[in-house]
Write an enzyme that holds these catalytic residues in place. Sequence first.
Site, mmCIF file in Angstrom:
data_model
loop_
_atom_site.group_PDB
_atom_site.id
_atom_site.type_symbol
_atom_site.label_atom_id
_atom_site.label_comp_id
_atom_site.label_asym_id
_atom_site.label_seq_id
_atom_site.Cartn_x
_atom_site.Cartn_y
_atom_site.Cartn_z
ATOM 1 N N ASP A 45 0.832 -1.202 0.000
ATOM 2 C CA ASP A 45 0.000 0.000 0.000
ATOM 3 C C ASP A 45 0.868 1.253 0.000
ATOM 4 O O ASP A 45 0.589 2.227 -0.715
ATOM 5 C CB ASP A 45 -0.926 -0.007 1.214
ATOM 6 C CG ASP A 45 -1.843 1.198 1.249
ATOM 7 O OD1 ASP A 45 -2.700 1.308 0.349
ATOM 8 O OD2 ASP A 45 -1.705 2.030 2.158
ATOM 9 N N LYS B 222 1.302 4.377 -3.016
ATOM 10 C CA LYS B 222 1.289 5.820 -2.769
ATOM 11 C C LYS B 222 2.570 6.464 -3.288
ATOM 12 O O LYS B 222 2.540 7.559 -3.863
ATOM 13 C CB LYS B 222 1.119 6.094 -1.275
ATOM 14 C CG LYS B 222 -0.219 5.647 -0.729
ATOM 15 C CD LYS B 222 -0.275 5.798 0.786
ATOM 16 C CE LYS B 222 -1.566 5.252 1.355
ATOM 17 N NZ LYS B 222 -1.612 5.296 2.834
#
Length: 364
Positions: free
Chosen positions: A218, A222
Amino acid sequence: MNIRAKICCSRIGVVLLGTGAVGNVLLQQLGPASRAGIALVGVANSRKQYAQSDGLSTATARVRLESNGEPRDDAALLAALNEFDCDRRAIIDATASTQVAAKHAEWLHAGFDVITANKAGVGGTLASWRAVQEAARAGDSVYGDSATVGAGLPVLSTLRRLRGAGDRLIVLEGVFSGTLSWLFNHFDGARPFHALLAEARAWGYTEPDPRVDLAGSDVARKLLILARAAGFALDEHEVEIEDLLPPHLREVDADTFRARAHEVDAALAARLASARDKGKVLRYLARLDAQGKASVGLCEVDATHPAARLSGCDNLFALTTARYRAQPLVIQGAGAGPEVTAQALLADVLTLRGRIAAPFALAV
């Protein structure tokens, strides 16, 4: 009609995909937003949808979805949006679904604006990111992605503004995960890591399966979104990712992992002891340098490092640029939570009013 009058009289029709924590809060925020010309036309979850081509109340949308919803059908949902009398039509993606993200380019190409908190599209392969760019240009559409990084902290907009003004990124470094921020802000040796992980899960800070957070994927998504905004055409395989899980715990089912989570303790305790011997602390950092080298992983940082002074679930983004060379530009604040994420989605919808009055293209 002058521009002020046109903005006041304009209407933006929206359909909301996702009625979980973020979607539910966004429905509450959309109620007052109706005064700004934003009208809800449809709402959907992974199973059902409910739409009215003349608009529906945000206060009763979830009840109607549950009691009168029809099976999911994108064609019918978007047909209702097309029939609604408005100046712009936006699809709000408040899901984490890779299947939904895969449709972003298609919707943009068809002329719908897409406002998203879903990182799976532009934080995935370089090809999918480019497809979104090209589709937004072809459809004269807006891709609002403020909520994909930092839950709406103004990091993407700042990075794009600096680049647009001719500044150049030298180093981007920070803590991009609210979950990992909380865990390592509290990991001081007083309690084993697995106990902190259980507490974080109880507070709702982690994913239902905490391995999603510990794997670092994750954070990597980003970082890819930010790197691409800074002008680096990086693909997924070009990000070095440190997975905090031992290999033998990566393939077991979620229940088995929770029962055996204590098996992560020894390795992390050793890392903590090593950092302390040097007068440092552990933080899970993402980093991008001027050559486009990207990595995410557990690092030892000095007590003077901005990440060492974080608290709670705060995110931190430190941008060292050609113009912010002596002292990095630091953006810090809550990087997770339904309220701030929903607010970021709403803010991107509100920017569409400017598009109605004077067309522009958001960088993607």
